[in-house]
Design a protein around this motif. Structure first.
Motif, PDB file in Angstrom:
ATOM      1  N   ASP A 127       0.832  -1.132   0.076  1.00 49.25           N
ATOM      2  CA  ASP A 127      -0.064   0.092  -0.023  1.00 49.25           C
ATOM      3  C   ASP A 127       0.751   1.190   0.088  1.00 49.25           C
ATOM      4  OD1 ASP A 127      -2.517  -1.622   0.004  1.00 49.25           O
ATOM      5  OD2 ASP A 127      -2.443  -1.482   2.282  1.00 49.25           O
ATOM      6  N   GLU A 128       2.376   1.087   0.283  1.00 41.91           N
ATOM      7  CA  GLU A 128       2.944   2.314   0.428  1.00 41.91           C
ATOM      8  C   GLU A 128       4.300   2.536  -0.509  1.00 41.91           C
ATOM      9  OE1 GLU A 128       4.293   1.360   4.592  1.00 41.91           O
ATOM     10  OE2 GLU A 128       2.671   2.796   5.221  1.00 41.91           O
ATOM     11  N   VAL A 129       4.490   1.618  -1.326  1.00 41.85           N
ATOM     12  CA  VAL A 129       5.510   2.104  -2.201  1.00 41.85           C
ATOM     13  C   VAL A 129       5.366   1.905  -3.761  1.00 41.85           C
ATOM     14  CG1 VAL A 129       7.972   1.005  -2.890  1.00 41.85           C
ATOM     15  CG2 VAL A 129       7.053   0.614  -0.451  1.00 41.85           C
ATOM     16  N   LYS A 130       5.437   2.826  -4.375  1.00 43.00           N
ATOM     17  CA  LYS A 130       5.380   2.958  -5.862  1.00 43.00           C
ATOM     18  C   LYS A 130       6.802   3.156  -6.461  1.00 43.00           C
ATOM     19  CE  LYS A 130       2.147   6.167  -5.675  1.00 43.00           C
ATOM     20  NZ  LYS A 130       1.162   7.274  -6.217  1.00 43.00           N
ATOM     21  N   VAL A 131       6.931   2.345  -7.571  1.00 48.76           N
ATOM     22  CA  VAL A 131       8.132   2.672  -8.451  1.00 48.76           C
ATOM     23  C   VAL A 131       7.765   3.134  -9.827  1.00 48.76           C
ATOM     24  CG1 VAL A 131      10.043   1.399  -9.302  1.00 48.76           C
ATOM     25  CG2 VAL A 131       9.269   0.798  -6.962  1.00 48.76           C
ATOM     26  N   THR A 132       8.231   4.118 -10.188  1.00 49.59           N
ATOM     27  CA  THR A 132       7.901   4.360 -11.764  1.00 49.59           C
ATOM     28  C   THR A 132       8.960   4.770 -12.752  1.00 49.59           C
ATOM     29  OG1 THR A 132       6.251   6.010 -10.771  1.00 49.59           O
ATOM     30  CG2 THR A 132       6.899   6.515 -12.896  1.00 49.59           C
ATOM     31  N   VAL A 133       8.750   3.909 -13.764  1.00 51.57           N
ATOM     32  CA  VAL A 133       9.854   4.157 -14.677  1.00 51.57           C
ATOM     33  C   VAL A 133       9.685   5.558 -15.635  1.00 51.57           C
ATOM     34  CG1 VAL A 133      10.698   3.100 -16.890  1.00 51.57           C
ATOM     35  CG2 VAL A 133       9.855   1.680 -15.282  1.00 51.57           C
ATOM     36  N   MET A 134      10.970   6.156 -15.278  1.00 52.83           N
ATOM     37  CA  MET A 134      10.968   7.676 -15.850  1.00 52.83           C
ATOM     38  C   MET A 134      11.460   7.607 -16.985  1.00 52.83           C
ATOM     39  SD  MET A 134       9.527   8.944 -13.452  1.00 52.83           S
ATOM     40  CE  MET A 134       9.957  10.737 -13.667  1.00 52.83           C
ATOM     41  N   LEU A 135      12.614   6.962 -17.585  1.00 49.84           N
ATOM     42  CA  LEU A 135      13.451   6.930 -18.479  1.00 49.84           C
ATOM     43  C   LEU A 135      14.070   5.577 -18.859  1.00 49.84           C
ATOM     44  CD1 LEU A 135      14.749   8.755 -20.971  1.00 49.84           C
ATOM     45  CD2 LEU A 135      16.568   8.833 -19.446  1.00 49.84           C
ATOM     46  N   SER A 136      13.987   5.115 -20.120  1.00 54.36           N
ATOM     47  CA  SER A 136      14.438   3.823 -20.472  1.00 54.36           C
ATOM     48  C   SER A 136      15.428   3.980 -21.743  1.00 54.36           C
ATOM     49  CB  SER A 136      13.201   2.672 -20.779  1.00 54.36           C
ATOM     50  OG  SER A 136      13.834   1.637 -21.357  1.00 54.36           O
ATOM     51  N   THR A 137      16.700   3.697 -21.745  1.00 50.24           N
ATOM     52  CA  THR A 137      17.554   3.613 -22.957  1.00 50.24           C
ATOM     53  C   THR A 137      18.033   2.322 -23.210  1.00 50.24           C
ATOM     54  OG1 THR A 137      19.376   4.150 -21.744  1.00 50.24           O
ATOM     55  CG2 THR A 137      17.993   6.053 -22.549  1.00 50.24           C
ATOM     56  N   TYR A 138      18.778   2.242 -24.160  1.00 52.13           N
ATOM     57  CA  TYR A 138      19.406   0.793 -24.642  1.00 52.13           C
ATOM     58  C   TYR A 138      19.966   0.005 -23.389  1.00 52.13           C
ATOM     59  CZ  TYR A 138      22.806  -2.543 -26.524  1.00 52.13           C
ATOM     60  OH  TYR A 138      23.440  -3.780 -26.807  1.00 52.13           O
ATOM     61  N   ASN A 139      20.818   0.495 -22.439  1.00 57.67           N
ATOM     62  CA  ASN A 139      21.236  -0.337 -21.505  1.00 57.67           C
ATOM     63  C   ASN A 139      21.223   0.388 -20.217  1.00 57.67           C
ATOM     64  OD1 ASN A 139      22.842   1.991 -21.446  1.00 57.67           O
ATOM     65  ND2 ASN A 139      24.936   0.763 -21.559  1.00 57.67           N
ATOM     66  N   ARG A 140      20.068   1.263 -19.818  1.00 56.59           N
ATOM     67  CA  ARG A 140      20.032   1.847 -18.785  1.00 56.59           C
ATOM     68  C   ARG A 140      18.605   2.370 -18.334  1.00 56.59           C
ATOM     69  NH1 ARG A 140      24.481   5.774 -16.746  1.00 56.59           N
ATOM     70  NH2 ARG A 140      23.621   5.731 -14.686  1.00 56.59           N
ATOM     71  N   ILE A 141      18.045   2.543 -17.194  1.00 54.40           N
ATOM     72  CA  ILE A 141      16.878   2.987 -16.666  1.00 54.40           C
ATOM     73  C   ILE A 141      16.571   3.867 -15.766  1.00 54.40           C
ATOM     74  CG2 ILE A 141      15.483   0.890 -17.734  1.00 54.40           C
ATOM     75  CD1 ILE A 141      15.238   0.271 -14.563  1.00 54.40           C
ATOM     76  N   GLN A 142      15.982   4.915 -15.434  1.00 56.50           N
ATOM     77  CA  GLN A 142      16.034   5.624 -14.542  1.00 56.50           C
ATOM     78  C   GLN A 142      14.403   5.443 -13.713  1.00 56.50           C
ATOM     79  OE1 GLN A 142      16.108   9.715 -15.620  1.00 56.50           O
ATOM     80  NE2 GLN A 142      18.271   9.658 -15.934  1.00 56.50           N
ATOM     81  N   LEU A 143      14.567   5.019 -12.570  1.00 56.51           N
ATOM     82  CA  LEU A 143      13.249   4.791 -11.602  1.00 56.51           C
ATOM     83  C   LEU A 143      13.227   5.884 -10.537  1.00 56.51           C
ATOM     84  CD1 LEU A 143      14.165   0.992 -10.640  1.00 56.51           C
ATOM     85  CD2 LEU A 143      12.557   1.997 -12.637  1.00 56.51           C
ATOM     86  N   MET A 144      11.784   6.215 -10.358  1.00 55.80           N
ATOM     87  CA  MET A 144      11.602   7.089  -9.452  1.00 55.80           C
ATOM     88  C   MET A 144      10.709   6.153  -8.310  1.00 55.80           C
ATOM     89  SD  MET A 144       9.115  10.536  -9.122  1.00 55.80           S
ATOM     90  CE  MET A 144       7.842   9.534  -9.547  1.00 55.80           C
ATOM     91  N   ILE A 145      11.355   5.898  -6.950  1.00 58.69           N
ATOM     92  CA  ILE A 145      10.691   5.194  -5.992  1.00 58.69           C
ATOM     93  C   ILE A 145       9.946   6.341  -4.899  1.00 58.69           C
ATOM     94  CG2 ILE A 145      11.175   3.573  -4.233  1.00 58.69           C
ATOM     95  CD1 ILE A 145      13.599   2.939  -5.852  1.00 58.69           C
ATOM     96  N   ASP A 146       8.758   6.101  -4.707  1.00 57.96           N
ATOM     97  CA  ASP A 146       8.002   6.601  -3.691  1.00 57.96           C
ATOM     98  C   ASP A 146       7.746   5.677  -2.719  1.00 57.96           C
ATOM     99  OD1 ASP A 146       6.427   8.483  -2.308  1.00 57.96           O
ATOM    100  OD2 ASP A 146       4.854   8.522  -3.970  1.00 57.96           O
ATOM    101  N   ALA A 147       8.193   6.221  -1.441  1.00 58.97           N
ATOM    102  CA  ALA A 147       8.090   5.212  -0.478  1.00 58.97           C
ATOM    103  C   ALA A 147       8.537   5.987   0.881  1.00 58.97           C
ATOM    104  CB  ALA A 147       9.214   4.006  -0.423  1.00 58.97           C
TER     105      ALA A 147
END
Length: 71
Positions: free
Chosen positions: A16-36
């Motif tokens: 109920d408390e943790v959300k993970v959002t994909v912000m950017l996705s490239t060939y070999n890397r991703i950026q995540l935003m974690i709301d916790a």
């Protein structure tokens, strides 16, 4: 273990408390935003081995190296 494929902008909710959002996705890397909540400990963990997959024709060859090893 659960394996998912998410696109930028899509969110994964854990409990109920943790959300993970994909912000950017490239060939070999991703950026995540974690709301916790602050009480939840979130640590980055690096893999022990790196993998390179070489595709030649229809054959796949996997080459692995241990951390710190030079190519």
């Amino acid at each position: 273990m659960l394996k998912l494929a998410l696109k930028p902008g899509e969110t994964l909710k854990i409990g109920d408390e943790v959300k993970v959002t994909v912000m950017l996705s490239t060939y070999n890397r991703i950026q995540l935003m974690i709301d916790a909540p602050r009480e939840i400990n979130i640590q980055r963990e690096k893999p022990e081995k790196s993998r390179i997959i070489v595709v030649a024709g229809k054959e796949r060859v996997q080459i692995t190296k241990t951390e710190g090893e030079q190519w």
